[in-house]
Each structure stands twice: as C-alpha cells, then as structure tokens.
Write a protein that holds these residues in place. Structure first.
Motif, PDB file in Angstrom:
ATOM      1  N   SER A   2       0.722 -11.601  -6.852  1.00 24.64           N
ATOM      2  CA  SER A   2       0.003 -12.010  -5.652  1.00 24.64           C
ATOM      3  C   SER A   2      -1.381 -11.377  -5.564  1.00 24.64           C
ATOM      4  O   SER A   2      -2.251 -11.857  -4.868  1.00 24.64           O
ATOM      5  CB  SER A   2       0.811 -11.653  -4.411  1.00 24.64           C
ATOM      6  OG  SER A   2       1.123 -10.271  -4.459  1.00 24.64           O
ATOM      7  N   ASN A   3      -1.566 -10.264  -6.259  1.00 24.58           N
ATOM      8  CA  ASN A   3      -2.841  -9.578  -6.138  1.00 24.58           C
ATOM      9  C   ASN A   3      -3.416  -9.338  -7.530  1.00 24.58           C
ATOM     10  O   ASN A   3      -2.763  -8.780  -8.390  1.00 24.58           O
ATOM     11  CB  ASN A   3      -2.630  -8.239  -5.424  1.00 24.58           C
ATOM     12  CG  ASN A   3      -3.925  -7.684  -4.895  1.00 24.58           C
ATOM     13  OD1 ASN A   3      -5.005  -8.049  -5.359  1.00 24.58           O
ATOM     14  ND2 ASN A   3      -3.829  -6.806  -3.928  1.00 24.58           N
ATOM     15  N   GLN A   6      -5.548  -3.828  -8.461  1.00 29.91           N
ATOM     16  CA  GLN A   6      -4.813  -2.737  -7.851  1.00 29.91           C
ATOM     17  C   GLN A   6      -5.626  -1.459  -7.966  1.00 29.91           C
ATOM     18  O   GLN A   6      -6.634  -1.420  -8.665  1.00 29.91           O
ATOM     19  CB  GLN A   6      -3.442  -2.562  -8.507  1.00 29.91           C
ATOM     20  CG  GLN A   6      -3.514  -2.160  -9.958  1.00 29.91           C
ATOM     21  CD  GLN A   6      -2.116  -2.090 -10.557  1.00 29.91           C
ATOM     22  OE1 GLN A   6      -1.478  -3.099 -10.757  1.00 29.91           O
ATOM     23  NE2 GLN A   6      -1.682  -0.887 -10.833  1.00 29.91           N
ATOM     24  N   ASP A  13       2.225   1.645  -2.447  1.00 27.68           N
ATOM     25  CA  ASP A  13       1.435   0.454  -2.137  1.00 27.68           C
ATOM     26  C   ASP A  13       2.374  -0.676  -1.714  1.00 27.68           C
ATOM     27  O   ASP A  13       3.084  -1.248  -2.543  1.00 27.68           O
ATOM     28  CB  ASP A  13       0.608   0.054  -3.371  1.00 27.68           C
ATOM     29  CG  ASP A  13      -0.299  -1.144  -3.092  1.00 27.68           C
ATOM     30  OD1 ASP A  13      -0.448  -1.519  -1.906  1.00 27.68           O
ATOM     31  OD2 ASP A  13      -0.853  -1.685  -4.072  1.00 27.68           O
ATOM     32  N   LEU A  14       2.388  -0.935  -0.415  1.00 30.16           N
ATOM     33  CA  LEU A  14       3.200  -2.028   0.119  1.00 30.16           C
ATOM     34  C   LEU A  14       2.284  -3.182   0.453  1.00 30.16           C
ATOM     35  O   LEU A  14       1.284  -2.993   1.158  1.00 30.16           O
ATOM     36  CB  LEU A  14       3.903  -1.592   1.415  1.00 30.16           C
ATOM     37  CG  LEU A  14       5.343  -1.106   1.295  1.00 30.16           C
ATOM     38  CD1 LEU A  14       5.436   0.026   0.297  1.00 30.16           C
ATOM     39  CD2 LEU A  14       5.881  -0.685   2.645  1.00 30.16           C
ATOM     40  N   GLU A  15       2.604  -4.365  -0.055  1.00 30.08           N
ATOM     41  CA  GLU A  15       1.776  -5.529   0.217  1.00 30.08           C
ATOM     42  C   GLU A  15       2.582  -6.605   0.920  1.00 30.08           C
ATOM     43  O   GLU A  15       3.561  -7.115   0.369  1.00 30.08           O
ATOM     44  CB  GLU A  15       1.203  -6.084  -1.094  1.00 30.08           C
ATOM     45  CG  GLU A  15       0.213  -7.209  -0.848  1.00 30.08           C
ATOM     46  CD  GLU A  15      -0.166  -7.949  -2.121  1.00 30.08           C
ATOM     47  OE1 GLU A  15       0.273  -7.539  -3.217  1.00 30.08           O
ATOM     48  OE2 GLU A  15      -0.884  -8.944  -2.004  1.00 30.08           O
ATOM     49  N   ASN A  16       2.180  -6.872   2.150  1.00 29.52           N
ATOM     50  CA  ASN A  16       2.732  -8.012   2.871  1.00 29.52           C
ATOM     51  C   ASN A  16       4.266  -8.029   2.896  1.00 29.52           C
ATOM     52  O   ASN A  16       4.884  -9.060   2.649  1.00 29.52           O
ATOM     53  CB  ASN A  16       2.192  -9.288   2.204  1.00 29.52           C
ATOM     54  CG  ASN A  16       2.180 -10.452   3.162  1.00 29.52           C
ATOM     55  OD1 ASN A  16       2.296 -10.277   4.384  1.00 29.52           O
ATOM     56  ND2 ASN A  16       2.064 -11.651   2.633  1.00 29.52           N
ATOM     57  N   GLY A  30       5.180  -8.512   7.464  1.00 26.28           N
ATOM     58  CA  GLY A  30       3.934  -8.561   6.687  1.00 26.28           C
ATOM     59  C   GLY A  30       3.207  -7.235   6.682  1.00 26.28           C
ATOM     60  O   GLY A  30       2.018  -7.154   6.960  1.00 26.28           O
ATOM     61  N   ASN A  32       1.396  -3.926   5.383  1.00 30.83           N
ATOM     62  CA  ASN A  32       0.564  -3.413   4.289  1.00 30.83           C
ATOM     63  C   ASN A  32       0.385  -1.919   4.507  1.00 30.83           C
ATOM     64  O   ASN A  32       0.089  -1.489   5.617  1.00 30.83           O
ATOM     65  CB  ASN A  32      -0.806  -4.097   4.285  1.00 30.83           C
ATOM     66  CG  ASN A  32      -0.705  -5.543   3.853  1.00 30.83           C
ATOM     67  OD1 ASN A  32      -0.446  -5.834   2.689  1.00 30.83           O
ATOM     68  ND2 ASN A  32      -0.862  -6.451   4.799  1.00 30.83           N
ATOM     69  N   GLN A  34      -0.725   1.896   2.233  1.00 30.33           N
ATOM     70  CA  GLN A  34      -1.015   2.618   0.998  1.00 30.33           C
ATOM     71  C   GLN A  34      -1.077   4.113   1.248  1.00 30.33           C
ATOM     72  O   GLN A  34      -1.583   4.549   2.272  1.00 30.33           O
ATOM     73  CB  GLN A  34      -2.364   2.185   0.394  1.00 30.33           C
ATOM     74  CG  GLN A  34      -2.380   0.810  -0.199  1.00 30.33           C
ATOM     75  CD  GLN A  34      -2.658  -0.249   0.847  1.00 30.33           C
ATOM     76  OE1 GLN A  34      -3.320   0.005   1.844  1.00 30.33           O
ATOM     77  NE2 GLN A  34      -2.150  -1.455   0.636  1.00 30.33           N
ATOM     78  N   GLY A  67       7.129 -10.047  -0.182  1.00 28.26           N
ATOM     79  CA  GLY A  67       6.102  -9.028  -0.348  1.00 28.26           C
ATOM     80  C   GLY A  67       6.456  -8.103  -1.500  1.00 28.26           C
ATOM     81  O   GLY A  67       7.497  -8.279  -2.138  1.00 28.26           O
ATOM     82  N   GLN A 220       4.663  -4.153  12.329  1.00 27.37           N
ATOM     83  CA  GLN A 220       3.358  -4.232  11.673  1.00 27.37           C
ATOM     84  C   GLN A 220       2.575  -2.964  11.962  1.00 27.37           C
ATOM     85  O   GLN A 220       2.844  -2.293  12.957  1.00 27.37           O
ATOM     86  CB  GLN A 220       2.551  -5.414  12.219  1.00 27.37           C
ATOM     87  CG  GLN A 220       3.012  -6.748  11.683  1.00 27.37           C
ATOM     88  CD  GLN A 220       2.203  -7.880  12.252  1.00 27.37           C
ATOM     89  OE1 GLN A 220       1.767  -7.819  13.396  1.00 27.37           O
ATOM     90  NE2 GLN A 220       2.023  -8.922  11.472  1.00 27.37           N
TER      91      GLN A 220
END
Ligand code: ADP
Length: 234
Positions: A2-3, A6, A13-16, A30, A32, A34, A67, A220
């Motif tokens: 997805s990305n 990095q 690192d948590l994404e979405n 969702g 995010n 870091q 995610g 969130q």
C-alpha cells in the motif's frame, strides 16, 4: 504494497489499521502510528477509545482486519513475524498479576532469561542485578503473591527490563499505585535508554515521562501534542 516508501527510523509503523472484536463495532478505525528509535510517546484517551486494543495489536495478540503493522522494519504477516518481534518488545501489563506467576521474585525475573537459554547461574546473577537497579535489593526470595501492589509493579518491570527490549510498551502503569511508587516509576522511565509507548489516562504522568502525547478518540489518533503543551480542554 500500500505504501511505496518507508522510513528506516521507525521501530513501530502502523498504517491505516482497523480492528473490531467479533460481533462488535469498529474499535480501531484507520489508525496510523509511528515510533522512532529512542522516542518516548504517550497515548491518552477516554475509556473504550481503543488504547489497550492498540497495545494488544502491537504484541500480535490480535490481528488487524485491515491495514499493516510493521515492527523493526519487518511487515508482520503471521505469528512467526510477531514471535520474532516480541523478543524486542517489552510489554508491561496493566495488572502485575498477569505478569507474575512464579512463587518467588527471582524466579519471575529469571524466567525469560532461562527461556532464552541463559544458564541458571547467569539468569540469577542478571536478575539480582536488575532488582538492585530498581532498588529492590533483597527481594529475590520474597514470595511474589505477598508483595504489595507497588512492589508487584516494580517486579513486573524488572521481569521486562531484564530482557533488554528495544522498545517498552506500558499499559496504564500507574493504576492502583501510591504516589511514591508512581514517582519511582517516573524516575525509572526517565533514566531508561530505550524508547517506549505508555498508555495512561493521567496526563500528569505522561507529561513527566514522555515527549509527545497522542490523543485517542473512537479508535483513531485525533492529534499529537508535545507533552509540555498538552492539557485538558475547556
Ligand atoms: P481502552 O483501553 O481505551 O479503555 P479498549 O481497547 O480496552 O479501550 O476497548 C475498546 C473497545 O473494545 C471497548 O468498547 C471495549 O468494550 C471493547 N473490547 C475490549 N476488549 C474486548 C474483548 N476482548 N472483546 C470484545 N470487546 C472488547
């Protein structure tokens, strides 16, 4: 993937990331997040906002519905990945009784070391040293279940710190503790070399132990604020 990019500095690192317990509404929505090497971050939010769920997700105790979770630069795709990553994460449970299970203090502190292949002699020596560093000299042979709440919390920190994790995760570390023990934990965290994520509903404690605070709401992260500028609204 997805990305396309990095950052090598991220240990976490948590994404979405989204998550819901079976049959329940969305708990993480969702997210995010870091953490860089050496960073000290706080996480605050109302009851039920998903703080513990977030911690359990970092430990791989639950898996995101969608995610991605990346720990120490590696994508966490299965239990094998988490098993590796957990060796570098030190998780301090909210309730020390969940962390301590041996008859005596030294057995609890030495447990992880023995599991990692240290000889009993090495494990006991390192455990005693750790206890001394926490001003718990002479606690080796104390009966774990007879300790006070504050003593249990300090011993549970010893069981985690003795493993020399790269990142510490602390879930509500001040719950039920007297002021003196809270002060000891503040000093202890400030003296550590490693980075950590600490979840707490007490912003005073976070202000004394972290550089940045993330405010969580409805699964969130609503905003991030330096801990010296963070205060209740109104
Ligand atoms: P916090 O730590 O911020 O208080 P939690 O992560 O513990 O929030 O809980 C977030 C939401 O998920 C709450 O609504 C809670 O009731 C629910 N929840 C937490 N743990 C479980 C579980 N094991 N099973 C079902 N629902 C849960």
């Amino acid at each position: 993937e997805s990305n396309a990019f990095q950052c090598d500095e991220f240990l976490i690192d948590l994404e979405n990331v989204s998550f819901s317990y079976p049959g329940q509404g969305q708990v993480l929505n969702g997210l995010n997040f870091q953490l860089r090497k050496g960073e000290r971050l706080g996480l605050i939010g109302p009851n039920g906002s998903g703080k513990s769920t977030f911690m359990h997700l970092l430990m791989g105790l639950i898996k995101p519905d969608s995610g991605s979770v990346r720990l120490f630069g590696q994508p966490m795709e299965g239990e094998k990945d988490f098993k590796q990553a957990r060796k570098r994460l030190g998780f301090v449970f909210q309730n020390a009784d969940d962390q301590l299970f041996s008859p005596t203090v030294v057995e609890d502190v030495a447990f992880g070391l023995l599991n990692n292949g240290k000889t009993p002699k090495e494990a006991v020596a390192l455990s005693k040293k750790m206890l001394q560093a926490l001003d718990l000299d002479g606690f080796e042979d104390r009966i774990t279940y007879k300790l006070s709440g504050g003593e249990k919390k300090l011993v549970s920190l010893a069981t985690v710190l003795v493993m020399e994790p790269d990142v510490l995760l602390l879930d509500e570390p001040t719950t039920g503790l007297d002021e003196q023990t809270v002060r000891r934990i503040v000093d202890l965290l400030n003296d550590l070399d490693m980075g950590y994520v600490v979840v707490s509903h007490e912003f005073d404690f976070l202000a004394k132990t972290t550089r940045d605070i993330f405010a969580m709401k409805n699964g969130q992260i609503r905003f991030q604020c330096t801990s010296d500028k963070f205060k209740p609204a109104g």
